[in-house]
Design a protein around this motif. Structure first.
Motif, PDB file in Angstrom:
ATOM      1  N   ARG A 190      41.768  -6.058 -26.408  1.00 56.78           N
ATOM      2  CA  ARG A 190      41.711  -6.547 -27.767  1.00 56.78           C
ATOM      3  C   ARG A 190      41.044  -7.824 -27.943  1.00 56.78           C
ATOM      4  NH1 ARG A 190      47.324  -8.207 -30.924  1.00 56.78           N
ATOM      5  NH2 ARG A 190      46.554  -8.174 -33.362  1.00 56.78           N
ATOM      6  N   PHE A 191      41.405  -8.706 -27.248  1.00 53.44           N
ATOM      7  CA  PHE A 191      40.617 -10.034 -27.422  1.00 53.44           C
ATOM      8  C   PHE A 191      39.148  -9.965 -27.219  1.00 53.44           C
ATOM      9  CE2 PHE A 191      44.753 -12.280 -25.653  1.00 53.44           C
ATOM     10  CZ  PHE A 191      45.594 -11.978 -26.956  1.00 53.44           C
ATOM     11  N   THR A 192      39.036  -9.215 -26.176  1.00 52.40           N
ATOM     12  CA  THR A 192      37.567  -8.961 -25.687  1.00 52.40           C
ATOM     13  C   THR A 192      36.653  -8.345 -26.826  1.00 52.40           C
ATOM     14  OG1 THR A 192      38.001  -9.097 -23.555  1.00 52.40           O
ATOM     15  CG2 THR A 192      35.934  -8.046 -23.987  1.00 52.40           C
ATOM     16  N   LYS A 193      37.367  -7.483 -27.565  1.00 56.84           N
ATOM     17  CA  LYS A 193      36.715  -6.681 -28.655  1.00 56.84           C
ATOM     18  C   LYS A 193      36.462  -7.696 -29.658  1.00 56.84           C
ATOM     19  CE  LYS A 193      35.364  -3.049 -30.728  1.00 56.84           C
ATOM     20  NZ  LYS A 193      34.963  -3.578 -32.152  1.00 56.84           N
ATOM     21  N   MET A 194      37.246  -8.466 -30.035  1.00 53.03           N
ATOM     22  CA  MET A 194      37.263  -9.716 -31.087  1.00 53.03           C
ATOM     23  C   MET A 194      35.998 -10.547 -30.763  1.00 53.03           C
ATOM     24  SD  MET A 194      41.061 -10.425 -32.045  1.00 53.03           S
ATOM     25  CE  MET A 194      40.682 -11.118 -33.436  1.00 53.03           C
ATOM     26  N   ILE A 195      35.841 -10.723 -29.558  1.00 51.83           N
ATOM     27  CA  ILE A 195      34.662 -11.550 -29.114  1.00 51.83           C
ATOM     28  C   ILE A 195      33.551 -11.002 -28.978  1.00 51.83           C
ATOM     29  CG2 ILE A 195      33.637 -12.740 -27.086  1.00 51.83           C
ATOM     30  CD1 ILE A 195      36.531 -13.286 -26.060  1.00 51.83           C
ATOM     31  N   GLU A 196      33.453  -9.513 -28.688  1.00 48.81           N
ATOM     32  CA  GLU A 196      32.309  -8.708 -28.903  1.00 48.81           C
ATOM     33  C   GLU A 196      31.785  -8.627 -30.552  1.00 48.81           C
ATOM     34  OE1 GLU A 196      31.056  -3.963 -28.757  1.00 48.81           O
ATOM     35  OE2 GLU A 196      32.249  -4.924 -27.090  1.00 48.81           O
ATOM     36  N   ASP A 197      32.908  -8.405 -31.206  1.00 53.37           N
ATOM     37  CA  ASP A 197      32.396  -8.345 -32.710  1.00 53.37           C
ATOM     38  C   ASP A 197      31.674  -9.427 -33.175  1.00 53.37           C
ATOM     39  OD1 ASP A 197      33.376  -5.707 -32.791  1.00 53.37           O
ATOM     40  OD2 ASP A 197      35.285  -6.510 -33.508  1.00 53.37           O
ATOM     41  N   GLN A 198      32.255 -10.610 -32.755  1.00 52.47           N
ATOM     42  CA  GLN A 198      31.559 -11.853 -33.387  1.00 52.47           C
ATOM     43  C   GLN A 198      30.175 -12.045 -32.583  1.00 52.47           C
ATOM     44  OE1 GLN A 198      32.339 -14.130 -35.483  1.00 52.47           O
ATOM     45  NE2 GLN A 198      30.411 -15.069 -34.958  1.00 52.47           N
ATOM     46  N   ILE A 199      30.147 -11.904 -31.502  1.00 50.04           N
ATOM     47  CA  ILE A 199      28.693 -11.892 -30.862  1.00 50.04           C
ATOM     48  C   ILE A 199      27.603 -10.764 -31.490  1.00 50.04           C
ATOM     49  CG2 ILE A 199      27.406 -11.464 -28.703  1.00 50.04           C
ATOM     50  CD1 ILE A 199      29.887 -12.195 -27.155  1.00 50.04           C
ATOM     51  N   ARG A 200      28.053  -9.772 -31.949  1.00 52.10           N
ATOM     52  CA  ARG A 200      27.121  -8.789 -32.627  1.00 52.10           C
ATOM     53  C   ARG A 200      26.958  -9.480 -33.930  1.00 52.10           C
ATOM     54  NH1 ARG A 200      26.755  -3.670 -30.860  1.00 52.10           N
ATOM     55  NH2 ARG A 200      28.215  -3.188 -29.235  1.00 52.10           N
ATOM     56  N   ARG A 201      27.725 -10.220 -34.641  1.00 50.46           N
ATOM     57  CA  ARG A 201      27.415 -10.851 -35.928  1.00 50.46           C
ATOM     58  C   ARG A 201      26.352 -12.101 -35.561  1.00 50.46           C
ATOM     59  NH1 ARG A 201      33.167  -9.575 -37.214  1.00 50.46           N
ATOM     60  NH2 ARG A 201      33.669 -11.443 -36.108  1.00 50.46           N
ATOM     61  N   THR A 202      26.558 -12.706 -34.522  1.00 49.99           N
ATOM     62  CA  THR A 202      25.604 -14.055 -34.241  1.00 49.99           C
ATOM     63  C   THR A 202      24.831 -13.780 -32.694  1.00 49.99           C
ATOM     64  OG1 THR A 202      27.567 -15.211 -33.779  1.00 49.99           O
ATOM     65  CG2 THR A 202      26.669 -15.531 -36.019  1.00 49.99           C
ATOM     66  N   PRO A 203      24.335 -12.744 -32.330  1.00 43.63           N
ATOM     67  CA  PRO A 203      24.017 -12.450 -31.127  1.00 43.63           C
ATOM     68  C   PRO A 203      23.140 -13.717 -30.458  1.00 43.63           C
ATOM     69  CG  PRO A 203      22.703 -11.002 -32.464  1.00 43.63           C
ATOM     70  CD  PRO A 203      23.689 -11.841 -33.205  1.00 43.63           C
ATOM     71  N   GLU A 204      22.267 -14.324 -31.383  1.00 42.83           N
ATOM     72  CA  GLU A 204      21.485 -15.577 -30.843  1.00 42.83           C
ATOM     73  C   GLU A 204      22.197 -16.740 -30.385  1.00 42.83           C
ATOM     74  OE1 GLU A 204      22.561 -16.324 -34.941  1.00 42.83           O
ATOM     75  OE2 GLU A 204      21.741 -14.581 -33.817  1.00 42.83           O
ATOM     76  N   GLN A 205      23.565 -16.643 -30.638  1.00 36.07           N
ATOM     77  CA  GLN A 205      24.420 -17.813 -30.218  1.00 36.07           C
ATOM     78  C   GLN A 205      25.508 -17.811 -29.140  1.00 36.07           C
ATOM     79  OE1 GLN A 205      26.262 -19.723 -33.699  1.00 36.07           O
ATOM     80  NE2 GLN A 205      24.732 -18.959 -35.088  1.00 36.07           N
ATOM     81  N   TRP A 206      25.189 -16.497 -28.475  1.00 35.43           N
ATOM     82  CA  TRP A 206      25.727 -16.285 -27.172  1.00 35.43           C
ATOM     83  C   TRP A 206      24.877 -16.672 -25.793  1.00 35.43           C
ATOM     84  CZ3 TRP A 206      26.617 -12.174 -23.449  1.00 35.43           C
ATOM     85  CH2 TRP A 206      27.849 -12.231 -22.673  1.00 35.43           C
ATOM     86  N   ILE A 207      25.670 -16.643 -24.875  1.00 33.04           N
ATOM     87  CA  ILE A 207      24.730 -17.121 -23.608  1.00 33.04           C
ATOM     88  C   ILE A 207      24.447 -15.896 -22.862  1.00 33.04           C
ATOM     89  CG2 ILE A 207      26.002 -19.463 -23.363  1.00 33.04           C
ATOM     90  CD1 ILE A 207      27.986 -18.091 -21.363  1.00 33.04           C
ATOM     91  N   TRP A 208      23.569 -15.077 -23.038  1.00 34.18           N
ATOM     92  CA  TRP A 208      23.129 -13.836 -22.522  1.00 34.18           C
ATOM     93  C   TRP A 208      22.603 -13.912 -20.990  1.00 34.18           C
ATOM     94  CZ3 TRP A 208      24.295  -9.487 -24.628  1.00 34.18           C
ATOM     95  CH2 TRP A 208      24.640  -9.404 -26.155  1.00 34.18           C
ATOM     96  N   MET A 209      22.228 -15.346 -20.697  1.00 33.61           N
ATOM     97  CA  MET A 209      21.839 -15.330 -19.463  1.00 33.61           C
ATOM     98  C   MET A 209      23.167 -15.488 -18.396  1.00 33.61           C
ATOM     99  SD  MET A 209      22.024 -18.287 -21.032  1.00 33.61           S
ATOM    100  CE  MET A 209      20.515 -18.291 -21.785  1.00 33.61           C
ATOM    101  N   HIS A 210      24.121 -15.408 -18.870  1.00 38.54           N
ATOM    102  CA  HIS A 210      25.460 -15.102 -17.977  1.00 38.54           C
ATOM    103  C   HIS A 210      25.541 -13.854 -17.389  1.00 38.54           C
ATOM    104  CE1 HIS A 210      29.476 -15.588 -16.297  1.00 38.54           C
ATOM    105  NE2 HIS A 210      29.614 -14.579 -17.217  1.00 38.54           N
ATOM    106  N   ARG A 211      25.730 -13.621 -16.104  1.00 39.66           N
ATOM    107  CA  ARG A 211      25.862 -12.226 -15.672  1.00 39.66           C
ATOM    108  C   ARG A 211      27.420 -11.778 -15.980  1.00 39.66           C
ATOM    109  NH1 ARG A 211      24.542 -13.118  -9.382  1.00 39.66           N
ATOM    110  NH2 ARG A 211      24.894 -10.563  -9.290  1.00 39.66           N
ATOM    111  N   ARG A 212      27.430 -11.153 -16.953  1.00 34.15           N
ATOM    112  CA  ARG A 212      28.709 -11.031 -17.635  1.00 34.15           C
ATOM    113  C   ARG A 212      29.213  -9.650 -16.605  1.00 34.15           C
ATOM    114  NH1 ARG A 212      33.101 -10.126 -18.182  1.00 34.15           N
ATOM    115  NH2 ARG A 212      34.508 -10.236 -20.101  1.00 34.15           N
ATOM    116  N   TRP A 213      28.473  -8.894 -16.259  1.00 31.97           N
ATOM    117  CA  TRP A 213      29.049  -7.516 -15.764  1.00 31.97           C
ATOM    118  C   TRP A 213      28.711  -7.753 -14.114  1.00 31.97           C
ATOM    119  CZ3 TRP A 213      25.903  -7.683 -20.013  1.00 31.97           C
ATOM    120  CH2 TRP A 213      26.987  -7.145 -21.257  1.00 31.97           C
ATOM    121  N   ARG A 214      28.775  -8.956 -13.641  1.00 29.33           N
ATOM    122  CA  ARG A 214      28.392  -9.134 -12.049  1.00 29.33           C
ATOM    123  C   ARG A 214      29.515  -8.301 -11.206  1.00 29.33           C
ATOM    124  NH1 ARG A 214      28.688 -15.327 -10.962  1.00 29.33           N
ATOM    125  NH2 ARG A 214      30.446 -15.124 -11.987  1.00 29.33           N
TER     126      ARG A 214
END
Length: 304
Positions: free
Chosen positions: A277-301
Motif C-alpha cells: 500500500r505504501f509503495t503504491k502511494m509512492i508510485e502514484d507520486q512518482i507518476r505525477r512528478t517522474p522527473e523528481q525521482w532517482i531513476w538511476m537507482h537499481r530498484r529491481w536489482r
C-alpha cells in the motif's frame, strides 16, 4: 597481493578526493546567492547526465521498463535529464541545510497537510513518516523537524567523513540520524516513538534489510518492511508524505494520514499488504512528478 594493495590505495585516494571536493563545494556554495546556487546545481546535474554514461544508461533503462507504453523514448530521455538536474539542485540545497533558518524555510516550503501530521501526533504513540526519494527529501525532513522532534533512518555511507557531514547538517536542526543496522539504532528509534516524536523512513530503494516483494511499476520489487512492521509492533501512527519541487526554487509538502492499518491476525501478511500500500502511494507520486525521482537507482536489482 600487490595488485590488491594498489587497488585499496587507489580506492582510499578516490574517497579522499571525493571528500575534499565535497568540502570545497560546500564552502563555495555558501558564498553565492541561493538562486544562482540552484542554477549551478542544475548545471552540475546536466553535466553528470552526459558524463556519467553508466548512470544515464541505468536511468533510461529503468524509465523504459517502468513507463513502457505510457511515455515515448523522447519523453523518457527528457525525464532522465531532468532527474539529473533535480539531483544537482538537491546537492546544492543539502550542502546548505544548516544555513537555513525558520523564516527561510517558511519562504521556500509550503507545508500542506499539517493537520494530518497533527492528528497522527495527537494519538500519543509516535509517528512513522513513510516517504520516498522524491524532490528533496532532506529538505522535507528539515520542514518536519521545524515542527516535531524527528529522527531519520539512513543507510550507511561508504566514507565515514561524508557520513559525518550529513549527520552534522541534519543535527544543526535537531534531526537525529539513525544509521541502519548500527548498534543501538533500533533502541533509539523506539525511544523516539515512545516520546511522541516522528521517525522518517524512505522505502523506495532495494537495500540489504528485511523486505518483501511488492508491485512497483508493473514489476515485483524488493521493498523494506521496516515501516509497516514497526507500525504494527509499536502501535505508532503512520503518515505518508512527499515534497514536490515547484517553480522559482520553492517546494510544496503534501502529507496523507494518519492511515488506518487493518489487522487480519496474520502479521506477515499484514506487513506485506501495508508495504504494498505504501509503495503504491509512492508510485502514484512518482507518476505525477517522474522527473523528481532517482531513476538511476537499481530498484529491481534483487531477483524474486
Amino acid at each position: 597481493m600487490a595488485r590488491t594493495l594498489l587497488g585499496r590505495q587507489a580506492q582510499k585516494f578516490l574517497r579522499f578526493f571525493l571528500w575534499a571536493a565535497l568540502a570545497g563545494l560546500r564552502f563555495l556554495s555558501r558564498i553565492i546567492p541561493w538562486r544562482l546556487g540552484l542554477a549551478l546545481g542544475a548545471g552540475l546535474g546536466s553535466a553528470a547526465y552526459f558524463i556519467l554514461y553508466k548512470e544515464r544508461h541505468k536511468a533510461l533503462h529503468h524509465l523504459q521498463q517502468a513507463l513502457a507504453g505510457e511515455r515515448s523514448p523522447e519523453e523518457c530521455r527528457r525525464i532522465a535529464f531532468q532527474s539529473f538536474c533535480n539531483l544537482g539542485r538537491v546537492f546544492f540545497e543539502v550542502l546548505n541545510l544548516d544555513r537555513l533558518k525558520r523564516e527561510d524555510l517558511d519562504r521556500l516550503v509550503q507545508f500542506e497537510g499539517e493537520e494530518s501530521l497533527k492528528a497522527a501526533a495527537s494519538l500519543g504513540r509516535g509517528v512513522i513518516f513513510v516517504g520516498g526519494h522524491v524532490g528533496n527529501w532532506e529538505l522535507f525532513a528539515l520542514a518536519v523537524a521545524m515542527r516535531y522532534p524527528l529522527a531519520v533512518v539512513a543507510a550507511p555511507i561508504y566514507d565515514p567523513r561524508v557520513e559525518e557531514i550529513m549527520i552534522r547538517l541534519r543535527a544543526a536542526h535537531g534531526i537525529e540520524t539513525l544509521i541502519r543496522n548500527r548498534p543501538g539504532a533500533l533502541k533509539r528509534l523506539i525511544m523516539m516513538l515512545r516520546r511522541g516524536g516522528v521517525v522518517g523512513l524512505l522505502i523506495d530503494q532495494d537495500i540489504k534489510t528485511d523486505g518483501v516483494f511488492v508491485p512497483f511499476f508493473h514489476r515485483e520489487a524488493y521493498t523494506p518492511t521496516g515501516a509497516a512492521s514497526l507500525a504494527f509492533r509499536t502501535g505508532a501512527s503512520v503518515v505518508v508524505g512527499f515534497i514536490v519541487r515547484e517553480d522559482r526554487g520553492r517546494h510544496r509538502v503534501v502529507i496523507c494520514g494518519p492511515l488506518t492499518l487493518p489487522r487480519s491476525g496474520d502479521l506477515d501478511r499484514d506487513v506485506r499488504d501495508q508495504t504494498a500500500r505504501f509503495t503504491k502511494m509512492i508510485e502514484d507520486q512518482i507518476r505525477r512528478t517522474p522527473e523528481q525521482w532517482i531513476w538511476m537507482h537499481r530498484r529491481w536489482r534483487t531477483p524474486k
